[in-house]
Write an enzyme that holds these catalytic residues in place. Structure first.
Site, short mmCIF file in Angstrom:
data_model
loop_
_atom_site.label_atom_id
_atom_site.label_comp_id
_atom_site.label_asym_id
_atom_site.label_seq_id
_atom_site.Cartn_x
_atom_site.Cartn_y
_atom_site.Cartn_z
N HIS A 309 81.71 9.86 26.36
CA HIS A 309 83.08 9.56 26.76
C HIS A 309 83.98 9.81 25.56
O HIS A 309 83.59 9.53 24.43
CB HIS A 309 83.21 8.11 27.23
N ASP A 367 80.43 7.04 35.58
CA ASP A 367 79.92 7.96 36.60
C ASP A 367 78.40 7.99 36.69
O ASP A 367 77.85 8.52 37.64
CB ASP A 367 80.44 9.38 36.34
#
Ligand code: CMC
Length: 443
Positions: A309, A367
């Site tokens: 991320h 996710d």
């Protein structure tokens, strides 16, 4: 109190410049470089905005090093545990959790705007039957702007903003469910006012005229938590897209359609779809090592989807919450989804102990588990990013609203130009050795 400043020295000519430093209520301070060009004649170069704070905001705070996500000051873990999606929408939009009475009023408004104009339904049949539902969503959400034109609604007023906010929040689930029904060739299912936001969404996705879908509590909870966890994430790619579009004064429904497009990419909201494809490709635990090796190979485009991320460098708090809800939901579903979950947890364990991922601070993101939940709810991969778009609509529209309520300048970044300088025009008959066109190959 002494003013905080940042001093920058240009070593080319010894000139010294001073810039104000501003403190936020949490997180790193910012150096106010808005006068940088004016003072120095240079632009600030920051591709991918890795060090750029594009605005001031009071909505969401992320500490990527510590794995903290706050909405209006409340921890995401607390909101997921104790709240519901409608409340979180209210919180993001209004700054505080609603009173009982306000919650009732808010839900009432959301519920009574869920239907689409019948004319919008006709847009669906213009899309290819096998269209990706995100392609349909980009078009249909954009089409809403023609039903809410600036001529009729002044979006600079509170009343106009409220029309945009309430209609988008209420109608996105209906639009998403209809995109799904269209892909199946099934009749559209109309919303039901007596159901909660998440129950109604599941009803429109899975009921048919032949039978009413009755979701289990675990399914409704899992979807509601998933919507909460995706509701907002400060100035991410799709939110910034909505705001950049909105900074020109464009119709808010069109701005949200731009956000849907930005979310679609596999590096952003499209990753949940890619996680399931990746898990299916890996297939069994014995293959994990092989794929970890591929992910680490710089010459191999394979990446561990759902890992890494831009902001979180410790853990993504949303992934931790989702892992828990995955457990609850998977108690009720079939072996295939359980085996996917087992494979995912094994993959996570191996990657988290691997030097490559440790060194680069790559952890599972939201996710990684959301795809497994959506699969267990019975949705196909192509719908995963659509669900993300429904959830993120509140973030887009809250951030858009905040932008329009503050001093708003059109977003207009500059560049480091590296192309040709001032060429003399060559007439067509005199052009020689012109390079082949790319990407247009003229055969
Ligand atoms: N698998 C393998 N290596 C990775 C991965 C990954 N998933 N993510 C990053 N790296 C490596 C990357 O190759 C680079 O290595 P090196 O330093 O040797 O060049 C290093 O880690 C830093 O990566 P980056 O691409 O510079 O980091 P970024 O901040 O630009 O990208 C990211 C962040 C999310 C786009 C990226 O981690 C990624 O592509 N992850 C997979 C896609 C994904 O799961 N996206 C969902 C994001 S969360 C949902 C959302 O908010 O939209």
């Amino acid at each position: 109190m002494k003013k905080k400043t940042l001093t920058i020295k240009d070593n080319r000519n010894g000139k010294v410049y001073e810039f104000d430093v501003k403190d936020g209520s949490c997180g790193p301070a910012v150096a106010d470089l808005s006068s940088f060009y004016e003072k120095t004649g240079m632009f600030v170069y920051d591709p991918g905005f890795k060090s750029t704070a594009s605005c001031e905001s009071k909505i969401t705070f992320i500490d990527g090093e510590k794995g903290i996500l706050l909405h209006r000051g409340y921890k995401i873990e607390d909101l997921a545990e104790n709240s519901d999606y409608a409340e979180v929408c209210y919180l993001l939009l209004n700054g505080d959790l609603p009173s009982k009475e306000n919650k009732k009023k808010f839900i009432n408004i959301l519920t009574h705007h869920t239907m689409l104009h019948e004319q919008i339904l006709r847009f669906y049949s213009g899309f290819r039957r096998d269209s990706h539902p995100m392609a349909v969503m980009v078009g249909i959400v954009g089409a809403l702007s023609s039903f809410y034109p600036e001529k009729k609604y002044d979006f600079s007023t509170n009343k106009g903003k409220w029309v945009a906010v309430s209609r988008l929040l209420a109608k996105l689930p209906t639009m998403a469910a209809m995109a799904y029904k269209y892909s199946l060739g099934q009749p559209f299912i109309y919303p039901k006012n007596e159901l909660s936001y998440s129950e109604n969404f599941l009803h429109m996705l899975f009921s048919t005229p032949c039978g009413e879908y009755k979701p289990t509590k675990a399914s409704v909870d899992a979807l509601d938590k998933l919507l909460i966890l995706h509701a907002d994430h400060e100035q991410n790619a799709s939110t910034s897209t909505v705001k950049i579009a909105g900074s020109s004064g464009a119709n808010p429904f069109a701005c949200v359609a731009a956000g849907v497009a930005s979310l679609w990419g596999p590096a952003h909201g499209g990753a949940n779809e890619s996680v399931i494809s990746m898990l299916k490709t890996i297939g069994k635990e014995e293959n994990i090592e092989k794929y970890i090796k591929k992910a680490k190979d710089i010459d191999d485009p394979f990446r561990l989807m759902g890992f890494g991320h831009r902001v979180y460098k410790n853990h993504d708090p949303r992934a931790n919450v989702l892992r828990k809800y995955c457990h609850n939901l998977l108690n009720e579903v079939d072996d295939f989804n359980i085996s996917l979950f087992k494979l995912a947890t094994k993959l996570e364990k191996i990657a988290l102990n691997d030097e490559y991922f440790i060194k680069r601070k790559l952890y599972p993101n939201v996710d990684f588990y959301s795809g497994i939940i959506l699969k267990a709810l019975g949705l196909p991969e192509s719908m995963f990013t659509v669900i993300f778009a429904v959830a993120r609509t509140v973030g887009w529209i809250s951030q858009w609203k905040e932008m329009t309520e503050s001093e708003n300048k059109i977003s207009r970044p500059r560049q480091l130009y590296n192309g040709k300088d001032n060429r003399e025009f060559v007439k067509i008959n005199d052009r020689k050795n012109i390079q082949k066109m790319f990407p247009l190959q003229v055969d």
